[in-house]
Design an enzyme around this catalytic site. Structure first.
Site, mmCIF file in Angstrom:
data_model
loop_
_atom_site.group_PDB
_atom_site.id
_atom_site.type_symbol
_atom_site.label_atom_id
_atom_site.label_comp_id
_atom_site.label_asym_id
_atom_site.label_seq_id
_atom_site.Cartn_x
_atom_site.Cartn_y
_atom_site.Cartn_z
ATOM 1 N N THR A 46 1.000 -1.333 -0.625
ATOM 2 C CA THR A 46 0.080 -0.079 -0.009
ATOM 3 C C THR A 46 1.263 1.469 -0.067
ATOM 4 O O THR A 46 0.404 2.036 -0.449
ATOM 5 C CB THR A 46 -1.153 -0.412 1.305
ATOM 6 O OG1 THR A 46 -1.605 -1.280 1.355
ATOM 7 C CG2 THR A 46 -1.157 1.179 0.885
ATOM 8 N N SER A 97 2.362 -7.659 -0.877
ATOM 9 C CA SER A 97 1.941 -8.404 -0.042
ATOM 10 C C SER A 97 1.855 -9.978 0.274
ATOM 11 O O SER A 97 2.498 -11.062 0.950
ATOM 12 C CB SER A 97 2.350 -7.924 1.225
ATOM 13 O OG SER A 97 1.979 -8.105 2.145
#
Ligand code: SIN
Length: 346
Positions: free
Chosen positions: A34, A81
């Site tokens: 992010t 991730s």
């Protein structure tokens, strides 16, 4: 000007030295998440695309880092991730080891998604062979959001990596003005900015207005004390997590055995209690030569060693971190007694 001061100034000018030359050299390795995420509006904080912005743009957005360090960037990956794999974390560990073996690199900062930030820093904590600072950072709001948290987190991570006091503390995780240990930091809330905590052990320190204050050290083994060395490895042994719950089925273990996993983390209820169905599955897995570790799905506390089943390893790591340690441990041995010692020490 006094004569001495004149000569020092003249020498500095002649050698071209400036204050900036005394700054440490920090390499930022970007992996996505992010912090590099881009949304379609300034108010969108979920459902955006993580890993959309390149490392140089991340650095350019925070020119203040240049007052703290000589910063260079490398793109190792640019992914959410949840898509991190053993291959990527192995590549990352090798690259960090290469960089930190260079005299002209003083520390490394790694940008990463928050969703699996429990895992990668702990892997590097076990496998980096240097006491130079390795600092992970991330963000909960995409780079395009109003009040994005990434830029300040990046600046603070570079500040922590540049500081002499950060040496020898193991791999660090910096978000939200807090410095935590990779061994203990975990994501505790899906949305809140203040999500990374070490609920039982606390933070190692804080960073406010660029000032770092350390309060704690980690007693568990890490980095230069760790016996694990993955620099020559091309893959990690496959380990899966099986979750314990009412009605948990035995056939999940059959699937793990059929896929030739080398280890299973059992994320058990409470203090790792095992249902009759999982008990049957675990016994089958052990017969197939698979190492099984009991952890707790509660995310905290300790799972005791079961004296009736000495082959069953246990400890205090949450299931995601236990998986990282078991994969790493299996690069050395598949003896459960030795692996139990690793779970006590690391
Ligand atoms: C990710 O983990 O890559 C997405 C979520 C985040 O970084 O907060």
């Amino acid at each position: 000007m006094k004569l001495g001061a004149f000569f020092v100034t003249a020498l500095l000018l002649m050698s071209g030295s400036t204050f900036a030359d005394k700054l440490p050299n920090i390499v930022i390795l970007a992996t996505g998440g992010t912090i590099a995420g881009s949304a379609t509006s300034h108010t969108q904080t979920t459902g955006y695309k993580p890993g959309a912005i390149g490392v140089q743009n991340l650095i350019n957005a925070v020119p203040e880092v240049n007052k703290v360090a000589h910063v260079t960037g490398e793109q190792v990956a640019n992914i959410g991730s949840e898509n991190m794999t053993s291959d990527v974390i192995l590549k990352l560990s090798k690259r960090v080891n290469e960089l930190l073996s260079q005299k002209d690199v003083d520390g490394v900062v790694i940008t990463h998604g928050t969703d699996t930030l429990d895992e990668t820093p702990y892997f590097l904590n076990l496998t980096v062979k240097s006491d130079k600072p390795v600092v992970f950072t991330a963000a909960m709001r995409p780079a395009t959001a109003i009040s994005a948290d990434g830029p300040m987190n990046l600046l603070e991570a570079v500040t922590v990596a540049s500081n002499e006091q950060s040496k020898g503390r193991g791999v660090l995780v910096v978000l939200n003005d807090k410095i935590g240990a990779a061994r203990f930091m975990t994501k505790t809330n899906a949305n809140s900015l203040d999500t990374f905590k070490a609920p039982e052990e606390g933070y190692l320190g804080t960073i406010i207005d660029g000032h770092i204050e350390y309060n704690n050290r980690v007693e568990k083994k890490h980095t230069t004390d760790s016996i694990f060395d993955v620099r020559q490895l091309n893959e990690l042994p496959p380990v899966v997590i099986i979750y314990g719950y009412q009605d948990d089925p035995e056939y999940i273990y059959d699937a793990a055995i059929a896929h030739h996993v080398k280890g299973i983390i059992y994320a058990g209820t409470g203090a790792g209690s095992v249902s009759v169905r999982s008990d049957a599955g675990i016994k089958k897995a052990e017969k197939a030569g698979i190492v099984v570790v009991r952890s707790s799905r509660t995310g905290g506390g300790s799972v005791p060693v079961d004296s009736a089943q000495p082959g069953l390893v246990s400890g205090t790591l949450n299931p995601a971190k236990a998986r990282i340690l078991l994969m790493t441990a299996l690069t050395k041995t598949n003896d459960p007694v030795q692996i139990q010692q690793f779970f006590n020490q690391y």
